[in-house]
Design an enzyme around this catalytic site. Sequence first.
Site, short mmCIF file in Angstrom:
data_model
loop_
_atom_site.label_atom_id
_atom_site.label_comp_id
_atom_site.label_asym_id
_atom_site.label_seq_id
_atom_site.Cartn_x
_atom_site.Cartn_y
_atom_site.Cartn_z
CE LYS A 179 11.94 61.54 58.76
NZ LYS A 179 12.87 60.86 58.13
N GLY A 237 2.09 56.21 56.07
CA GLY A 237 1.04 57.17 55.42
C GLY A 237 -0.07 57.35 56.33
CD GLU A 254 2.55 61.25 44.88
OE1 GLU A 254 2.15 60.13 44.51
OE2 GLU A 254 2.05 62.11 44.25
CB CYS A 288 6.56 54.27 44.63
SG CYS A 288 6.85 55.55 43.32
CD GLU A 388 5.21 49.32 47.67
OE1 GLU A 388 5.23 49.54 48.75
OE2 GLU A 388 5.46 49.95 46.60
P1 NAD Z 1 8.53 54.45 54.83
O1 NAD Z 1 6.99 54.62 54.97
O2 NAD Z 1 9.00 53.40 55.98
O3 NAD Z 1 9.32 55.93 55.24
C1 NAD Z 1 8.90 57.17 54.56
C2 NAD Z 1 9.48 58.37 55.32
O4 NAD Z 1 8.49 58.40 56.39
C3 NAD Z 1 10.78 58.04 55.88
O5 NAD Z 1 11.36 59.42 55.82
C4 NAD Z 1 10.74 57.64 57.26
O6 NAD Z 1 11.79 57.96 57.95
C5 NAD Z 1 9.49 58.37 57.50
N1 NAD Z 1 8.60 57.80 58.50
C6 NAD Z 1 8.92 56.60 59.12
N2 NAD Z 1 8.01 56.41 60.31
C7 NAD Z 1 7.36 57.59 60.43
C8 NAD Z 1 6.45 58.05 61.53
N3 NAD Z 1 5.95 57.46 62.43
N4 NAD Z 1 6.05 59.37 61.34
C9 NAD Z 1 6.58 60.31 60.36
N5 NAD Z 1 7.18 59.80 59.42
C10 NAD Z 1 7.79 58.59 59.42
O7 NAD Z 1 8.86 54.12 53.53
P2 NAD Z 1 10.23 53.87 52.82
O8 NAD Z 1 10.39 52.34 53.10
O9 NAD Z 1 11.44 55.04 53.11
O10 NAD Z 1 9.87 53.89 51.23
C11 NAD Z 1 9.50 52.83 50.78
C12 NAD Z 1 7.81 53.12 50.32
O11 NAD Z 1 7.83 54.39 49.78
C13 NAD Z 1 7.29 52.21 49.57
O12 NAD Z 1 5.97 51.81 49.89
C14 NAD Z 1 7.24 52.95 48.08
O13 NAD Z 1 5.99 52.63 47.21
C15 NAD Z 1 6.80 54.25 48.70
N6 NAD Z 1 7.35 55.42 47.53
C16 NAD Z 1 6.14 55.91 47.04
C17 NAD Z 1 6.47 56.97 46.14
C18 NAD Z 1 5.45 57.86 45.12
O14 NAD Z 1 5.59 58.62 44.78
N7 NAD Z 1 3.90 57.44 45.47
C19 NAD Z 1 7.63 57.19 45.65
C20 NAD Z 1 8.78 56.47 46.45
C21 NAD Z 1 8.48 55.67 47.32
#
Ligand code: NAD
Length: 486
Positions: A179, A237, A254, A288, A388
Amino acid sequence: MAAAAVERLGLIIGGQERPARSGATFESIDPSNSRPLAVVARATAEDVDEAVAAARQAFDSGPWTSMKPAERARILWKIAQLVRRDAEELARTESRDNGKPLRQSRTDVEVAARYFEFYAGVADKLMGHTIPLGPGFLDYTVREPIGVSGQIVPWNYPIQIGARGAAPALAAGCCVVMKPSSEAPLTALLLGRLGIEAGLPAGVFNVVPGAGGDAGERLASHPHVDQLTFTGSVPTGIHVMKLAADHVCPVVMELGGKSPNIVFADADLDLTIPGVANAIFQNAGQTCSAGSRLLVEASAHDKVVDLLSQKARSMHLGPGVDDPDMGPVISKTQFEKILDYVEVGKGEGARVATGGRKATAAGLQDGYFVEPTLLADVQPGMRVHDEEIFGPVLAVSRFNDLEEVVRMANQTEYGLLAGVWTRDINKAMYLADKIKSGQIYVNTYGAGGGVELPFGGYKKSGFGREKGLESLNSYLQTKNVCVKFG
Ligand code: NAD
């Protein structure tokens, strides 16, 4: 792949591209001008159920698990070749969808191809052990694929993170339901199309973009998903872990970071200044592992801040496809959040050394452009130090000695990466030992995608490892077989 091909995209389920069952769609927005870029089918829980059923069928009784590992490897290798064939179109699509400069998208696409090559190379080398139990016994282990892997992908590196999760899972013999984020779903869907073209059997790789609270929640809580790889923010997460716990589903997390880049006075500044700037301004700080905290030895502080400010002011901003030094941030929400953080920082006593505002040069007014920003005089305990921001904002602090910098480096809830810039190998090795983070870089920051290097967090940056050979552990389970004979 012609540009027109990305204007309407369906879900990839069971080897077919099709609309959502509800007929719902959403627009993917070009963040450089806030105009719609593509219309994408919006998966709901019903579509996710079908995708999981297709993956389940492919895993339980389809050809993928019964195929020889070397044949699986050939298909993964073919995907890599197709990614390379379409590299320029994929990179342009990524730059339009996410906003990042074209050369960064080209690197992301290259890294995506490398993931498929790397894991194609190990698909037929997933060996177990024999364990000596004495005469009359044969004991051995088999590494079996865990099953259906649900993968939730963020918007900041869609093709790179999509490939980082899918390639090892497929190499292990798993089937995948991915997804992508609805903010930037296009290249993950194009990857799904390439999987079909490469010959992945139906249902082995499904791609279902949709809202987190709908499609994402369904995937995380689906009882027929055997493993979840989540990449995103800490709060989401935590929520996903709770949903997965209800069906005892193992997860790889992650999550975010607030990684320190540490500069000693003896550092080679010709190397350090571009390295530190790239670590924060790449992808407009929406990484990230961005080096978003700069800790500088006091005697070099003013010089380093001055050089970095000059560098930031010299950066050219523009739409990603024009290959500027820095593109827009992903959305209006993200844009406003970043500028709010700058105000928070000022209120906490930070000094804006450069940037800190919406970028207003000609051609940028309709996009989400933030000036490359340095906040100086930042202290642990300030929100701009601890949280962050996920934008092009570097929080700068000074330190006086080794013990102090170790304390400061570890003084957030995160632990994803750290950079150390010095000519003194002893200092570098001391910090490599003392800093609590999943990766440490010395006189560099990142390693060109780092496909081969285990990657993951300490503390709230998550757990489990992606990339490298370690990633395969998430997609395999060990069976022990003990035989008594004679
Ligand atoms: P986010 O947590 O808002 O969304 C991540 C994913 O989760 C998206 O696909 C989103 O649609 C989905 N999601 C949102 N709500 C959900 C729910 N209730 N249940 C299941 N899935 C849901 O994060 P973002 O804004 O898309 O990305 C930025 C964040 O990701 C930052 O905190 C960044 O540090 C982190 N990130 C981490 C890594 C890593 O490898 N450690 C890599 C890239 C980004």
